[in-house]
Design a protein around this motif. Structure first.
Motif, PDB file in Angstrom:
ATOM      1  N   SER A 197       0.806  -1.221   0.000  1.00 57.44           N
ATOM      2  CA  SER A 197       0.000   0.000   0.000  1.00 57.44           C
ATOM      3  C   SER A 197       0.836   1.267   0.000  1.00 57.44           C
ATOM      4  O   SER A 197       0.360   2.305  -0.470  1.00 57.44           O
ATOM      5  CB  SER A 197      -0.943   0.014   1.213  1.00 57.44           C
ATOM      6  OG  SER A 197      -0.214  -0.076   2.415  1.00 57.44           O
ATOM      7  N   ILE A 198       2.064   1.237   0.515  1.00 60.76           N
ATOM      8  CA  ILE A 198       2.874   2.456   0.572  1.00 60.76           C
ATOM      9  C   ILE A 198       3.585   2.656  -0.769  1.00 60.76           C
ATOM     10  O   ILE A 198       3.295   3.594  -1.492  1.00 60.76           O
ATOM     11  CB  ILE A 198       3.873   2.400   1.731  1.00 60.76           C
ATOM     12  CG1 ILE A 198       3.111   2.271   3.059  1.00 60.76           C
ATOM     13  CG2 ILE A 198       4.740   3.662   1.754  1.00 60.76           C
ATOM     14  CD1 ILE A 198       4.017   2.134   4.263  1.00 60.76           C
ATOM     15  N   TYR A 199       4.524   1.781  -1.107  1.00 56.04           N
ATOM     16  CA  TYR A 199       5.088   1.840  -2.460  1.00 56.04           C
ATOM     17  C   TYR A 199       5.813   0.547  -2.804  1.00 56.04           C
ATOM     18  O   TYR A 199       6.237  -0.218  -1.933  1.00 56.04           O
ATOM     19  CB  TYR A 199       5.984   3.063  -2.664  1.00 56.04           C
ATOM     20  CG  TYR A 199       7.328   3.050  -1.955  1.00 56.04           C
ATOM     21  CD1 TYR A 199       8.392   2.290  -2.419  1.00 56.04           C
ATOM     22  CD2 TYR A 199       7.551   3.858  -0.852  1.00 56.04           C
ATOM     23  CE1 TYR A 199       9.612   2.313  -1.798  1.00 56.04           C
ATOM     24  CE2 TYR A 199       8.777   3.899  -0.213  1.00 56.04           C
ATOM     25  CZ  TYR A 199       9.811   3.117  -0.696  1.00 56.04           C
ATOM     26  OH  TYR A 199      11.032   3.136  -0.068  1.00 56.04           O
ATOM     27  N   LEU A 200       5.955   0.342  -4.112  1.00 63.61           N
ATOM     28  CA  LEU A 200       6.708  -0.766  -4.673  1.00 63.61           C
ATOM     29  C   LEU A 200       7.708  -0.166  -5.650  1.00 63.61           C
ATOM     30  O   LEU A 200       7.317   0.490  -6.617  1.00 63.61           O
ATOM     31  CB  LEU A 200       5.776  -1.746  -5.389  1.00 63.61           C
ATOM     32  CG  LEU A 200       6.443  -2.862  -6.210  1.00 63.61           C
ATOM     33  CD1 LEU A 200       7.299  -3.757  -5.321  1.00 63.61           C
ATOM     34  CD2 LEU A 200       5.385  -3.708  -6.925  1.00 63.61           C
ATOM     35  N   ASP A 201       9.000  -0.356  -5.399  1.00 61.18           N
ATOM     36  CA  ASP A 201      10.050   0.231  -6.226  1.00 61.18           C
ATOM     37  C   ASP A 201      10.936  -0.879  -6.767  1.00 61.18           C
ATOM     38  O   ASP A 201      11.691  -1.506  -6.023  1.00 61.18           O
ATOM     39  CB  ASP A 201      10.872   1.227  -5.402  1.00 61.18           C
ATOM     40  CG  ASP A 201      11.798   2.073  -6.275  1.00 61.18           C
ATOM     41  OD1 ASP A 201      12.009   1.703  -7.443  1.00 61.18           O
ATOM     42  OD2 ASP A 201      12.300   3.104  -5.781  1.00 61.18           O
ATOM     43  N   LEU A 202      10.833  -1.114  -8.069  1.00 60.45           N
ATOM     44  CA  LEU A 202      11.643  -2.128  -8.752  1.00 60.45           C
ATOM     45  C   LEU A 202      12.455  -1.479  -9.865  1.00 60.45           C
ATOM     46  O   LEU A 202      12.850  -2.145 -10.834  1.00 60.45           O
ATOM     47  CB  LEU A 202      10.745  -3.226  -9.326  1.00 60.45           C
ATOM     48  CG  LEU A 202       9.849  -3.971  -8.315  1.00 60.45           C
ATOM     49  CD1 LEU A 202       8.953  -4.960  -9.031  1.00 60.45           C
ATOM     50  CD2 LEU A 202      10.687  -4.682  -7.265  1.00 60.45           C
ATOM     51  N   SER A 203      12.714  -0.192  -9.775  1.00 61.64           N
ATOM     52  CA  SER A 203      13.400   0.543 -10.836  1.00 61.64           C
ATOM     53  C   SER A 203      14.871   0.146 -10.947  1.00 61.64           C
ATOM     54  O   SER A 203      15.444  -0.456 -10.043  1.00 61.64           O
ATOM     55  CB  SER A 203      13.277   2.049 -10.575  1.00 61.64           C
ATOM     56  OG  SER A 203      13.798   2.379  -9.308  1.00 61.64           O
TER      57      SER A 203
END
Length: 621
Positions: free
Chosen positions: A93-99
């Protein structure tokens, strides 16, 4: 353990720490693969492995961490697709960072991230079309997919993503017309530059401003408002092209509807039944905090006026009982009609996830979505403090005055120390220094043992150098307002945020705690304020400004206790000496010049010395 120079593989033993909730190993030099055994950490809510040298694919076992609210694997050397197990983690819910990592394509399972607020997939090597299922991500506020190789048009289903504020598809291979529905979303920043879009540029919503919208590098675009400096459109050619494309689309749609309508209905029935049952089962088994508008509505009895805990600058706080955990919590419902409420929500999500201290109120989870009428809805869930706020103890109403005992001198000193400990942590011990900006008694809450906890980070700011390092843009966030009577005077003249501002607010709080008078008391007029009132009393008249309840406590105490544990006689002068020292701390923290204020760590040291002296001659029952 982030921001160190730790190298080698991540230890296998971490997979045995089955009570782990937060794991931060970012900005180190870890090598090898991400451990499959991390999937054993079923209680994990935040996992940050960013900026290492990890290789291989993302282990599907992370899908077992169904409490996960935040996942950051960015800037490694990972490869392959996003596992469906990760894309399908509805708890995120907060964030998903796969960059800065991946290859492959974006899978349709991304549509299951219905509670996710921020998704970062930029600077990968993702190709093919954007799946239409992304339209199911109705809570998403920020979507970053720049610097990939995505193709085709933007899915029409994105019109359902009403929560979107930032959308970045810079430098891809997207084509077709820029959808007009983007202008109906509440976007504040849109970047579609360096793609292959064509046709007329929409003219409403975010497309009104060339500052908020970037479309350079799309050579086939035309029209739009004058600021974009695009050529005029050839509407006849556009009309012929749209007619041909529409005919093809209609033929495809009719064929698809005839063939699969009944099958889809049946599949949806079984899918809904299965997921509803599974969700209920998970919630009951692991206490998962998957909060929604409906669950918070139920927890508070419909946001009933019988369950209020307080009213803040941007919303109301209610006492609630969560079905998932059967635990009592405090639920803050943001009033999004108030200016700055949405930015306050972002601040309260951003600051607490970077801090952890015994004297700070813990944010358990957040909810960003829509109510039953389709209106935006945002809420924060905190741990519940049974003894309410310090403000209610210092200034109780009639019913509270009868129901509660009074705060003793030692209890007030302990609470002042707790608050100072929290500020010292925020200012000097965090990875990035944080300024609270709204310290006051109503933002200090007390637990069962009357320990003080600082809460409400709606106005909190990272110091400028920290914000720069974190790439956080605070230029558009909430202006430093604070609360009247507590805000440092230099903020009124436009000075930048600084820890000295919190020190000023702390002195007001200390003076209020021991004089019993608010800084907004009617007696303070014609140049007289709480600071001058207390400073004048330091010249041998401190007893005249002390809270009468404390004077009464001393009289009662001396009647019942005349000898200290070490055999020394006790006297009013010993108590008075401590009170003089406390008032002096409040006065020296409040100098008009920020440079002349003592640091919070110095104030903390002095308060601890005062407590030690008090304990030498006060007998604690």
């Amino acid at each position: 353990m982030r921001v160190n120079n730790i190298s080698g593989n991540i230890p296998l033993e971490i997979g045995n720490m089955n009570k782990m909730k937060l794991l931060y190993l970012s900005e180190n030099n870890f090598l090898g693969k991400i451990l499959e055994s991390i999937g054993n950490l079923r209680l994990l809510t935040e996992l940050d492995l960013a900026s290492n040298n990890l290789q291989g694919s993302i282990p599907p076992s992370l899908g077992n961490c169904q409490n996960l609210l935040l996942l950051n694997l960015s800037t490694n050397n990972l490869s392959g697709n996003i596992p469906p197990e990760i894309a399908g983690l509805s708890s995120l819910s907060i964030y998903l960072d796969l960059s800065h990592n991946l290859t492959g394509s974006l899978q349709k399972e991304v549509g299951k991230l219905q509670n996710l607020g921020e998704l970062r997939l930029d600077k990968n090597i993702l190709s093919q079309h954007i799946p239409s299922s992304i339209g199911s991500c109705i809570s998403m506020e920020r979507l970053y997919m720049q610097d990939n190789f995505l193709e085709g048009p933007l899915p029409s289903t994105m019109r359902s993503m009403r929560g979107l504020r930032v959308l970045n598809f810079l430098n891809n291979r997207l084509s077709g017309q820029i959808p007009d529905f983007l202008g109906s979303l509440n976007l504040t920043n849109l970047s579609l530059s360096y793609n292959d879009f064509e046709g007329a540029l929409p003219t409403r919503g975010v497309f009104v401003s060339s500052i908020s919208t970037s479309i350079v590098g799309n050579k086939k675009l035309c029209g739009g408002l004058p600021d974009f400096q695009l050529p005029k459109c050839d509407y006849e050619e556009s009309k012929r092209r749209r007619t041909s494309e529409t005919a093809k689309v209609l033929i495809s749609i009719v064929s698809a509807i005839i063939g699969v309508a009944s099958m889809l209905s049946l599949l949806y029935f079984f899918w809904y039944k299965h997921n509803n049952k599974a969700s209920t089962s998970r919630a009951s088994q692991d206490g998962l905090l998957h909060v929604s508008y409906h669950s918070l509505l139920k927890a508070t009895g419909g946001f009933s006026s019988t369950n209020p805990l307080g009213m803040g600058s941007f919303g109301s706080v209610y006492k609630g009982l969560l079905d998932q955990t059967q635990s009592i919590v405090a639920i803050k419902i943001l009033d999004l009609t108030r200016h700055g409420a949405s930015k306050s929500f972002i601040a309260e999500c951003e600051a607490p996830r970077r801090i952890r201290h015994r004297n700070l109120v813990k944010v358990l989870t957040a909810c960003s979505g829509f109510d039953f009428n389709g209106n935006d809805f945002k809420a924060l869930v905190y741990e519940f403090m049974s003894n309410s706020s310090l403000d209610e103890w210092l200034h109780p109403n009639a019913s509270q005055y009868m129901a509660r005992s009074k705060l003793s001198l030692l209890e007030r000193v302990n609470i002042a120390i707790d608050v100072a400990c929290a500020l010292d942590y925020l200012h000097h011990q965090c990875e990035m220094s944080i300024v609270h900006c709204d310290l006051k008694p109503s933002n200090v809450v007390l637990d069962d043992e009357k320990n003080g906890h600082v809460g409400d980070f709606g106005l909190a700011r990272f110091l400028p150098e920290a914000a720069h390092k974190l790439l956080i843009d605070q230029s558009s966030s909430i202006g430093v307002k604070g609360s009247f009577g507590y805000v440092a005077p230099e903020y009124g003249s436009g000075s930048a945020v600084a820890i000295e501002g919190d020190v000023y607010s702390f002195r007001v709080l200390v003076l209020e705690m021991f004089t019993g008078k608010r800084p907004t008391n009617d007696m303070f007029e014609n140049g007289l304020n709480l600071h001058h009132f207390a400073k004048a009393a330091l010249a041998g008249q401190v007893q005249k400004v002390i809270d009468p309840l404390l004077l009464q406590e001393n009289q009662e105490w001396e009647k019942s206790q005349t000898v200290a544990p070490d055999g020394k006689n006790t006297s009013w002068f010993s108590i008075l000496e401590c009170l003089v020292s406390i008032i002096d701390i409040g006065v020296t923290c409040s100098s008009e010049s920020p440079r002349e204020r003592i640091d919070i760590s110095d104030a903390l040291t002095k308060l601890k010395g005062i407590r030690k002296k008090l304990l030498e001659f006060i007998i604690i029952a």
